[in-house]
Design a protein around this motif. Structure first.
Motif: not given
Ligand code: ZN
Ligand code: KG4
Length: 385
Positions: A136, A140, A334
């Motif tokens: 993850h 980003h 997100d």
């Molecule tokens: Zn995040």
């Protein structure tokens, strides 16, 4: 239930659909957003967002004042199939047209991560496509490239509800962590501030709204590590100071709320600015040959939505000969487009995973640094991300 949001398909560069373009479905379920997106990566590195679907769970968690892992996992399981189908329909593709499937494999709330990871693996298996287990944080780290070209290397400040760290992003799969929080994330400090004053959830936007008419100078709050020559953070003392200040007020008014929110926001922004100055110094030493106009400070994560934070970082970047790149908010929070992009970049480099890839609650991007850093507290579960 929050309705599914669609950020209109967009094209960010010409000539995307060349012979070697890669079209990837990405899934994101590591926190409280259920997201699916289809991204096409062109040979020149431009990303075309064919669809981008996000279903937030804000209302599911609001009564608890924070994300409840079990509720999050169940909500992901309930809607991920619809969210995925919607992303494929909006992209106008069937699974055959994909070159691969990517899903977040961590770090995050493991129940939710497992929902996305299993779904991604199942789709890859059924469609006979390669699978990529995406970190993850790498999503980003690559997110500014969803919007515009952003050549490596760059300095990234990832500042969200779960992470506050500086990374020197050198390439796909190659990020060096320069500093990180030793306790709470900056987003947690915002969320806690909101909770203390009863401002609602999620806390960051509520604090920003309340702070609008506040006087930031009324309360003095601590800014740990100010002026230090490293770029680590600590926010737990700030949280305690905000709680104390609040408890000392008899019968708090809206003015008290506004002033304390303004002080909290200002202090967090100043901490981020001060640590960014140290991080830019470290980055410049790592890449001494980088021309000044190629020095970029990229900010990602939900806290990057805060206009005070952006303004302070912009100022710090300017003073230090860097350009601040603040991607649009939909790429700061997100989303699955960043996971699809990371998956496509990995596929391009032959970095597919097999279907035994595990869900990882903790998964630092720079594992080497995290393991050797006592501030990161190794522990049974491994170092914090
Ligand atoms: Zn995040
Ligand atoms: O990146 P994100 O959507 O999710 C993860 O934590 O991975 O970040 C959420 C965090 C929350 O702590 C939220 O309060 C904070 O970002 N946030 C903000 C603002 N919008 C979201 N903090 C300050 N000001 C905002 N406007």
């Amino acid at each position: 239930m929050t309705p599914i949001a669609d950020t209109a398909p967009q094209r960010q560069d010409a000539g995307a659909a060349g012979a070697a373009s890669l079209t990837v479905l990405g899934l994101e379920t590591s926190c409280d957003e259920t997201a699916a997106a289809v991204v096409r990566l062109s040979p020149d590195g431009a990303a075309e967002i064919l669809s981008d679907v996000v279903r937030a769970q804000i209302e599911d968690h609001a009564p608890y004042g924070g994300v409840v892992p079990e509720i999050a996992a169940r909500a992901h399981a309930e809607v991920l199939d619809t969210v995925t189908r919607t992303a494929m329909e909006r992209a106008g593709l069937d699974y055959d047209a994909l070159d691969g499937v990517a899903a977040t494999a961590g770090p995050g709330l493991v129940g939710g991560v497992m929902v996305g990871l299993m779904t991604g693996k199942a789709i890859a298996l059924a469609a006979g496509k390669p699978f990529v287990a995406v970190n993850h944080l790498e999503g980003h780290a690559l997110s500014p490239r969803l919007e515009a070209p952003c050549p490596f290397p760059y300095l990234l400040l990832l500042v969200s509800g779960g992470h506050t760290q500086f990374l020197a992003v050198e390439d796909v799969g190659k990020a060096r962590r320069l500093g990180s929080t030793i306790d709470d994330a900056a987003g947690e400090a915002f969320d806690k501030t909101a909770k203390i004053m009863g401002l609602g959830f999620p806390g960051g936007p509520a604090v920003e709204r309340a702070a609008q008419d506040g006087d930031p100078a009324r309360f003095r709050l601590p800014a740990p590590f100010a002026g230090a020559d490293h770029c680590d953070f600590s926010f737990s003392g700030l949280k305690t100071a905000i709680l104390r200040a609040w408890e000392e007020i008899d019968a708090p008014t809206d003015r008290d709320r506004a002033d304390l929110a303004a002080a909290a926001q200002q202090t967090i922004a100043i901490i981020l600015m001060d640590r960014a100055e140290a991080a830019m110094g470290m980055f410049a030493e790592l890449f001494p040959d980088l021309e000044e106009d190629a020095r970029r400070l990229v900010v990602a994560g939900g806290v990057a939505a805060n206009s005070k934070v952006r303004a302070k970082l912009d100022l710090a970047a300017h003073v230090n000969g860097f350009t601040l790149i603040a991607p649009p908010l939909k790429w700061c929070t997100d989303n699955a487009a960043m996971i699809a992009l990371a998956g496509a970049e990995r596929l391009r480099r032959g970095m597919a995973d097999d279907l035994s890839a595990l869900a990882r609650p903790r998964w630092p991007l720079d594992a080497e640094r995290a393991a050797s850093d006592p501030a990161m507290g190794g522990g049974r579960k491994g170092p914090k991300a």
